[in-house]
Design an enzyme around this catalytic site. Structure first.
Site, PDB file in Angstrom:
ATOM      1  N   LYS A  75       0.841  -1.200   0.000  1.00 17.34           N
ATOM      2  CA  LYS A  75       0.000   0.000   0.000  1.00 17.34           C
ATOM      3  C   LYS A  75       0.873   1.246   0.000  1.00 17.34           C
ATOM      4  CE  LYS A  75      -0.401   0.001   5.051  1.00 17.34           C
ATOM      5  NZ  LYS A  75      -1.318   0.001   6.208  1.00 17.34           N
ATOM      6  N   ARG A 104     -10.665  -0.225  14.945  1.00 22.45           N
ATOM      7  CA  ARG A 104     -10.567   0.634  13.765  1.00 22.45           C
ATOM      8  C   ARG A 104     -11.431   0.067  12.641  1.00 22.45           C
ATOM      9  NH1 ARG A 104      -4.636   1.543  11.219  1.00 22.45           N
ATOM     10  NH2 ARG A 104      -4.995  -0.654  10.698  1.00 22.45           N
ATOM     11  N   TYR A 143      13.684  31.312   7.392  1.00 28.00           N
ATOM     12  CA  TYR A 143      12.433  32.021   7.642  1.00 28.00           C
ATOM     13  C   TYR A 143      12.270  32.331   9.132  1.00 28.00           C
ATOM     14  CZ  TYR A 143      10.534  31.268   2.935  1.00 28.00           C
ATOM     15  OH  TYR A 143      10.311  31.297   1.580  1.00 28.00           O
ATOM     16  N   MET A 191      10.033  25.103   1.413  1.00 25.26           N
ATOM     17  CA  MET A 191       9.383  24.265   0.409  1.00 25.26           C
ATOM     18  C   MET A 191      10.379  23.495  -0.448  1.00 25.26           C
ATOM     19  SD  MET A 191       6.596  25.275  -2.535  1.00 25.26           S
ATOM     20  CE  MET A 191       5.353  25.795  -1.348  1.00 25.26           C
TER      21      MET A 191
END
Length: 376
Positions: free
Chosen positions: A43, A141, A264, A317
């Site tokens: 998966k 679940r 930043y 990013m």
């Protein structure tokens, strides 16, 4: 020769190397340890390494059973594994039965409603692949509650028979923690359910289950993370071979004085005169922003010339800044490769540096990397 001196890497700033030989070796080792058939969980795009190459390599090695999360993933797996049994762990959504049959796929049925819908479809459509029956033994679940499953056994088995169930399974909640008492409870609960369905093959072991004392192998195991080099025994040496390595390149270097704020919002301040390197990698490439290094909380690490170099400032990013003051001068140069995953930076170490787990690191790796498959 630089690892970036290849056609697939010349236009990219990062290179993801994926060792399919190690993947197959891990699958074989887990099957041998369990002493029974090992399937493969593929998966999340085979945990980020690619469904098609992973399934192809494992199929050629003899793997006959694959597990995915979504129907769309199963369709991709079927395209390269014509004979395999492919189970969809997330179950049967309303109206999906025809698509399962069209692609010769097996739903993992986890509720009476799913059993009823699949049984009704089978009665009107002819032969389809056997389904799996998912019983919840403690995860809370997905899956039938144990009493629901037991009510379908014995004299009440008509619905299970009509649904063509060919596998009974459950899922561990804490198998990576050998000391968690939930493991013994789940093993016992599933043993009782498996005894009520003696005609059905069963599946319990996930990756860590292969190393869990007292865990029965049953007829089929379902390794996932360990196949891809993740450590199924946290806190102990990793018994698996590394499958994934990630490298980037240095774009630019600069020297800064003590007191200089970096990145930043100036979240990291140089405490000494430092040499910084900016590399071609960021959160758009799947590297978590939580790996940022601040004045108070350390973040991720890269290897530059084999020397660990910390992330400084925010992961942005497309870029990460490293403190390469301690790195060899011949390695901390423009264009030189740095390692983000590989060697001493295994998946668990990288995950810890990003305040997450190795699973998330592995499955988040983006599509901007050049990809090189080796060991084929």
């Amino acid at each position: 020769m630089s690892p970036f001196d290849t056609p697939e890497a010349e236009t990219r700033g990062t290179l993801l190397t994926l060792d399919l030989g190690a993947l197959v070796a891990n699958w074989r080792a887990l099957g041998a340890r369990a002493g029974t058939e090992a399937g493969a969980v593929v998966k999340a795009d085979a945990y980020g390494i690619g469904i098609e190459p992973a399934v192809t390599a494992l199929s050629r090695a003899g793997c006959r059973s694959f597990f995915v999360a979504h129907l769309s993933e199963a369709v991709r797996a079927r395209a390269v594994a014509a004979e395999a049994t492919i189970y969809v762990l997330n179950g049967l959504l309303p109206g999906q039965s025809a698509a399962f049959a069209r692609h010769d796929l097996s739903p993992v049925l986890g509720s009476v409603a799913e059993l009823q819908e699949w049984a009704a479809f089978r009665q009107g459509s002819g032969a389809v692949r056997p389904a799996a029956l998912h019983v919840d033994s403690g995860m809370n679940r997905l899956g039938l509650a144990p009493d629901e499953a037991l009510s379908l056994a014995g004299d009440g088995s008509e619905l299970v028979d009509a649904a063509g169930v060919g596998l009974l399974m459950t899922h561990f909640a804490a198998s990576e923690d050998e000391g968690d008492p939930a493991n013994a409870r789940q093993i016992a609960a599933f043993a009782g359910i498996a005894a009520a369905f003696p005609e059905l093959p069963a599946s319990l072991m996930n990756s860590s289950g292969h190393f869990l004392k007292g865990c029965p192998a049953y007829q089929l195991t379902r390794p996932g993370y360990a196949l891809y080099g993740g450590n199924p025994t946290p806190g102990q040496p990793n018994p698996m071979q590394a499958v994934v390595s990630l490298q980037s390149r240095i774009i630019q270097l600069r020297d800064v004085e003590a007191g200089t704020q970096v990145g930043y919002n100036g979240r990291w301040t140089a405490k000494r005169r430092s040499r910084l390197a900016t590399i071609c990698l960021g959160y758009a490439d799947g590297y978590p922003r939580n790996a940022s290094g601040t004045d108070t909380v350390p973040g991720g690490t890269a290897l530059v010339g084999g020397v660990p170099c910390p992330f400084v400032g925010s992961v942005s990013m497309d870029l990460i800044i490293l403190d390469v003051t301690e790195a060899p001068e011949n390695a901390a140069r423009r264009g030189e490769p740095v390692t983000l995953i590989g060697g001493a930076l295994d998946l668990e170490t990288v995950g810890a540096g990003a305040k997450t787990i190795g699973y998330e690191i592995l499955t988040s790796l983006g599509r901007r990397h050049a990809r090189r498959y080796v060991g084929v």
